[in-house]
Design a protein around this motif. Structure first.
Motif, PDB file in Angstrom:
ATOM      1  N   LEU A 127      -9.583   2.482   1.823  1.00 38.69           N
ATOM      2  CA  LEU A 127      -9.217   3.157   0.828  1.00 38.69           C
ATOM      3  C   LEU A 127     -10.348   5.097   1.013  1.00 38.69           C
ATOM      4  N   ILE A 163     -13.076  -2.904   2.274  1.00 41.97           N
ATOM      5  CA  ILE A 163     -12.209  -2.391   1.516  1.00 41.97           C
ATOM      6  C   ILE A 163     -12.369  -1.251   1.147  1.00 41.97           C
ATOM      7  N   GLY A 179       0.625  -0.918  -0.122  1.00 41.26           N
ATOM      8  CA  GLY A 179       0.104  -0.042   0.090  1.00 41.26           C
ATOM      9  C   GLY A 179       1.030   1.090  -0.195  1.00 41.26           C
ATOM     10  N   THR A 230      -6.912  -1.367  -5.606  1.00 40.00           N
ATOM     11  CA  THR A 230      -8.440  -1.286  -4.836  1.00 40.00           C
ATOM     12  C   THR A 230      -9.109  -1.286  -5.235  1.00 40.00           C
TER      13      THR A 230
END
Length: 475
Positions: free
Chosen positions: A398, A394, A300, A311
């Motif tokens: 982000l 997820i 990341g 992502t």
């Protein structure tokens, strides 16, 4: 000192005062010109001629004043500090702007964000669970799934466009750096010639200072002055401009978001396989763009745009994998095994996600053996939004990561901008034109000119008396 030498003394005073008046006028005329450095006439006392021996006379007061030159009131240390803070401010400002644009694309929180689309999709499955086999809730969940897939594709397109915009900006700035370096080399040649011939090079020095400041803003370049009046411009210790010659940069590496290779800056005069051909920039606008354009990393830490796009792909893959797996474990109201709800291309997951289901007969709402009106499998699909490692989690990660980065970058941009403004204020306090100071200088030099003219008149009257009236008594 003879009486006639007094004329020369007065004349030098008038000449120095006149030059000072002209210089003050030049400063006032350029008070609004960006990059202009104020000037000041430097003077020195002209000592009297020394004589020795039996015929030497008494000590003289001197022979007036001489103009030794016109000085630019610039400070090399303040200029260097202004360039350094400009590089860091440009870097943090570009990163903050890029991240802000990325954050605005997420549209979170709000009804237009992906979170709302995911919530609607899972709620649609709950409606299917309450009314298994009915065409209306089936059509709704299929439409919501299609909208979700389209929103993922649109987000991927926005991230791709932002990456392309940054890359185009990088290419344009590389061309600007090459043009600036060429111009600095030309000015170095002109300044060296002017310095050697004793001509005034103040305007050219001001132009070069502006050009090197812009180079520092773009690349974090440092400047090294040379005894002959030229300056070298260094990038990471390697000369971009050395004397009158300038080197050029070129953009290499990846040119698309999907490319695994990162965009790189290279020295065009070196071979591609040369270990020293690649240039690494730690500050400046180009350094910021290279950081934003870096490819995604598994941990990341890659470029913000590629990391966000990666992502999105992970969300699309997780969404399709989990929904299709639960679909495969259930049956439709007609008792047929559930088929894939989503399909995608793993190489471009977010951009290719589509819905394969076309009606209620394609939805595996029931658990095998539980009857035609069972909706337990659809209920399990509705609960996928609560998974700790699901698409919603997820996406939330982000959004939080991007928001944190935006706040940190914005604060850094403010801090570095304040430091740059302070450096510019100190630079302008030294090199900038103050109308109050120049008006005082005008009055001072005007009175000096008048005083020298008065001395000239007094000496002229003395000589007139000496030449025309001496020895005429009794005539």
């Amino acid at each position: 000192m003879s009486t006639f030498s007094g004329l020369n003394t007065a004349w030098t005073g008038m000449s120095a005062a006149r030059r000072s008046l002209e210089t003050a006028g030049q400063n006032i005329a350029n008070v609004g010109v960006e990059g202009y450095t104020r000037q000041r006439v430097e003077t020195a006392s002209a000592a009297g001629v020394s004589t020795i021996g039996r015929l030497s006379g008494p000590s003289s007061a001197g022979h007036g004043v001489s103009v030794t030159g016109i000085a630019r009131l610039a400070d090399a240390q303040l200029d260097e500090r202004a360039r350094g803070t400009a590089a860091i401010s440009a870097q943090t400002g570009a990163i903050s702007a890029g991240l802000s644009t990325l954050e605005s694309s997420l549209r979170e929180p709000g009804s237009a964000g992906l979170s709302a689309a995911l919530n609607d999709f899972w709620a649609g499955w709950q409606d299917v669970a309450n009314q298994p086999g009915e065409p209306a809730p089936a059509a709704v969940v299929i439409a919501r799934g299609t909208a979700l897939a389209q929103q993922l594709g649109a987000l991927h397109g926005e991230f791709t466009q932002q990456w392309d915009t940054q890359h185009q900006g990088l290419r344009a700035e590389v061309a600007e750096v090459n043009a600036l370096a060429e111009r600095v080399g030309t000015l170095n040649a002109q300044i060296r010639s002017a310095t050697a011939s004793g001509a005034d090079s103040g305007a050219m020095l001001d132009q070069r200072t502006q050009l090197t400041a812009r180079l520092a803003e773009l690349t974090g370049a440092t400047v090294r002055a040379q005894p002959d009046g030229t300056t070298d411009v260094l990038l990471s210790g390697t000369p971009l401009v050395a004397g009158t010659s300038a080197r050029t940069l070129e953009l290499a590496g990846g040119s698309r978001l999907q490319d695994a290779a990162a965009p790189q800056l290279r020295w065009s005069h070196r071979a591609a396989d040369d270990a020293g051909s690649t240039l690494s920039l730690e500050s400046g606008a180009l350094g910021a763009r290279l950081a934003l354009l870096a490819p995604a990393e598994p941990d990341g830490t890659g470029g913000a745009l590629a990391q966000a796009s990666s992502t999105l792909d992970a969300i699309a893959v997780e969404l399709a994998t989990q929904v299709n797996a639960v679909q495969a474990a259930g049956v439709s109201t007609a008792g047929t095994p559930g088929g894939p709800f989503f399909s995608l291309d793993p190489a471009r997951a977010a951009a290719s996600l589509t819905v394969r289901a076309r009606g209620a007969e394609d939805l595996a709402a029931a658990t095998p053996g539980q009857g035609a009106l069972d909706g337990s499998n659809a209920a399990r699909l509705a609960q996928l939004g609560e998974l700790a490692a699901g698409p919603d989690a997820i996406w939330a990660g982000l959004v939080v990561t991007t928001g944190t980065a935006v706040r940190h970058a914005a604060q850094s941009a403010v801090n570095t901008s304040l430091a740059h403004v302070a450096a510019l204020e100190q630079q302008q306090a030294q090199a900038g034109v103050s109308l109050d100071e120049e008006n005082i200088a005008l009055l001072t030099h005007q009175h000096a000119y008048q005083g020298a003219a008065r001395v000239l008149t007094a000496v002229d009257q003395m000589l007139d008396t000496l030449i025309n009236r001496t020895g005429v008594v009794g005539r």
